[in-house]
Enzyme design. Structure first.
Site, short mmCIF file in Angstrom:
data_model
loop_
_atom_site.label_atom_id
_atom_site.label_comp_id
_atom_site.label_asym_id
_atom_site.label_seq_id
_atom_site.Cartn_x
_atom_site.Cartn_y
_atom_site.Cartn_z
N GLY A 11 67.98 67.38 -24.78
CA GLY A 11 66.99 67.89 -25.72
C GLY A 11 67.63 68.68 -26.84
O GLY A 11 68.57 69.43 -26.62
N VAL A 36 82.43 74.31 -34.70
CA VAL A 36 83.49 73.53 -34.04
C VAL A 36 84.32 72.79 -35.09
O VAL A 36 85.56 72.81 -35.06
CB VAL A 36 82.89 72.53 -33.03
CG1 VAL A 36 83.98 71.57 -32.51
CG2 VAL A 36 82.25 73.28 -31.87
N ARG A 94 69.54 60.51 -24.25
CA ARG A 94 69.78 60.66 -22.82
C ARG A 94 70.31 59.33 -22.31
O ARG A 94 69.70 58.29 -22.52
CB ARG A 94 68.49 61.05 -22.09
CG ARG A 94 67.88 62.35 -22.62
CD ARG A 94 66.66 62.75 -21.83
NE ARG A 94 65.93 63.85 -22.46
CZ ARG A 94 66.23 65.14 -22.33
NH1 ARG A 94 67.27 65.47 -21.59
NH2 ARG A 94 65.52 66.07 -22.93
N ASP A 151 71.50 71.80 -19.19
CA ASP A 151 71.96 71.57 -17.81
C ASP A 151 72.44 70.13 -17.60
O ASP A 151 73.53 69.91 -17.06
CB ASP A 151 70.82 71.90 -16.84
CG ASP A 151 71.21 71.69 -15.40
OD1 ASP A 151 71.87 72.58 -14.84
OD2 ASP A 151 70.88 70.63 -14.82
N SER A 183 73.43 67.94 -19.80
CA SER A 183 74.62 67.70 -20.62
C SER A 183 75.86 68.29 -19.96
O SER A 183 76.94 67.70 -19.97
CB SER A 183 74.44 68.33 -22.01
OG SER A 183 73.27 67.84 -22.63
N THR A 224 69.99 75.03 -25.51
CA THR A 224 68.70 74.63 -24.94
C THR A 224 67.70 75.77 -25.14
O THR A 224 68.06 76.94 -24.99
CB THR A 224 68.79 74.31 -23.44
OG1 THR A 224 67.47 74.22 -22.88
CG2 THR A 224 69.58 75.36 -22.68
N ASP A 256 65.40 76.43 -23.20
CA ASP A 256 64.92 76.87 -21.88
C ASP A 256 65.61 78.13 -21.38
O ASP A 256 65.09 78.80 -20.48
CB ASP A 256 65.12 75.76 -20.85
CG ASP A 256 64.40 74.47 -21.24
OD1 ASP A 256 63.35 74.57 -21.92
OD2 ASP A 256 64.88 73.39 -20.88
N ASP A 316 68.11 78.40 -19.43
CA ASP A 316 68.21 78.23 -17.98
C ASP A 316 69.63 77.95 -17.50
O ASP A 316 69.83 77.42 -16.40
CB ASP A 316 67.28 77.11 -17.51
CG ASP A 316 67.61 75.76 -18.15
OD1 ASP A 316 68.43 75.72 -19.08
OD2 ASP A 316 67.05 74.74 -17.69
N ARG A 319 61.05 73.99 -18.93
CA ARG A 319 61.43 73.19 -17.78
C ARG A 319 61.14 73.94 -16.50
O ARG A 319 60.01 74.33 -16.28
CB ARG A 319 62.91 72.77 -17.89
CG ARG A 319 63.16 71.36 -17.43
CD ARG A 319 64.56 70.88 -17.73
NE ARG A 319 65.58 71.71 -17.15
CZ ARG A 319 66.62 71.25 -16.46
NH1 ARG A 319 66.74 69.96 -16.26
NH2 ARG A 319 67.54 72.06 -16.00
N GLN A 348 58.01 73.88 -30.29
CA GLN A 348 58.95 74.91 -29.86
C GLN A 348 60.41 74.50 -30.02
O GLN A 348 61.30 75.34 -30.00
CB GLN A 348 58.69 75.26 -28.39
CG GLN A 348 57.31 75.83 -28.14
CD GLN A 348 56.89 75.69 -26.68
OE1 GLN A 348 57.16 76.55 -25.86
NE2 GLN A 348 56.23 74.58 -26.35
#
Length: 319
Positions: free
Chosen positions: A11, A23, A72, A103, A105, A125, A127, A129, A171, A251
């Protein structure tokens, strides 16, 4: 190390472009050739890889989404797909890879690492998380998007004296709903880590009505369940008119906040530093405003834990 690659996967999150830019420019500053991998791990398998120049990342720091695009890939979940991706990099002489994502990835990066290819993960992300970092790239922007929506919905809730249920993303983690609940002054917050407290929500609405309050804002993290279902349950329990708003992918979009741009820049630069130092198999993050690095394999074996003191604070401030 002379050549490195960078990709975004899973995502999208606001700030990914700032990380890509960091980078590329950090790498070029140190004399590296930097290659952009388009369309995530699937692009890696397909060899959709192009050399980046300074101008390749000009005017992208303020843009949401990812200029390298994302996808994905089911194929990359296989040993054969992973080996194909590694071989594509070896053809170009790429010796290290920076993966920007969440996560899923990072699990791909872990597989590359286990096959002996140096890889650094940058947490991107909304999230929030990922263990080992206080914040992920994109979380702050998404949080501000939620707050802005809640502020507007509250105006309508007040005018019509209604209860509003607002479903937010995240998530399986409740960070986005929790932080938004505190900062937007929601009356109740439902998160996966405390998903058994629906009765407390009803009691709070009842107490509010008893003291003359006629509107409520209830935030529901998607990991708890459907906001529509919770809206129906509240109507059945209380007999009051309830409206539901699912914020959805609003979002994930939008120009990144200053916090996300700076965080992404710091993490992207640190990833390059680690590769230049001959390190792979790491994840970069921020803890106590210090940029840190962890073993990516160990991090993925850890469980994300939200700051539950914030949950208690939300209850204390919304009495």
């Amino acid at each position: 190390m002379k050549k490195i690659g960078v990709l975004t996967s899973g995502g999208d999150a606001p700030g990914m472009n700032a990380a890509i830019r960091a980078v590329v420019r950090k790498g070029i500053y140190h004399g590296l050739d930097v290659y952009g991998v388009y369309y995530g791990y699937q692009g890696l398998i397909n060899g959709d890889i192009k050399k980046m120049e300074l101008g390749s990342v000009g005017d992208i720091i303020q843009k949401g989404g990812t200029s390298l695009y994302t996808s994905r890939s089911q194929e990359f979940k296989t040993d054969e797909g992973q080996q194909k991706g590694i071989e594509q990099m070896k053809k170009l002489g790429i010796e290290g890879l920076v993966v920007i994502g969440g996560d899923g990835s990072f699990r791909g990066a872990k597989k590359i690492t286990e096959k002996g290819f140096p890889c650094i993960g940058v947490p991107g992300t909304i999230d929030n998380d990922i263990p080992g970092t206080d914040f992920t790239v994109g979380f702050d922007t998404a949080l501000n998007t939620v707050i802005q929506a809640v502020d507007k919905i509250r105006d309508t809730a007040t005018s019509h004296e209604r209860t509003y249920v607002i479903e937010v993303m995240g998530r399986d983690a409740g960070d986005l709903a929790l932080w938004a609940g505190v900062s937007a002054g929601a009356e109740s917050v439902l998160i996966p880590e405390k998903s058994d407290e629906f009765e407390d929500v009803i009691e709070r609405i009842k107490r509010g009505h008893e003291r003359g309050k006629r509107h409520s804002i209830i935030l529901v993290a998607e990991g708890v369940g459907s906001g529509l279902e919770f809206g129906k349950k509240i109507e059945e329990a209380m007999g009051i008119e309830t409206r539901v708003t699912v914020l959805g992918h609003t979002q994930r979009g939008g120009s990144p906040t200053a916090n996300d741009r700076v965080l992404a820049s710091r993490l992207g630069a640190k990833a390059v530093d680690l590769l230049l130092d001959g390190q792979g198999g790491k994840m970069v993050g921020i803890q106590g405003n210090e940029i840190v690095a962890h073993d990516i394999i160990k991090v993925l074996d850890m469980a994300h834990k939200p700051e539950l003191s914030m949950y208690q604070l939300s209850k204390e401030l919304s009495i």
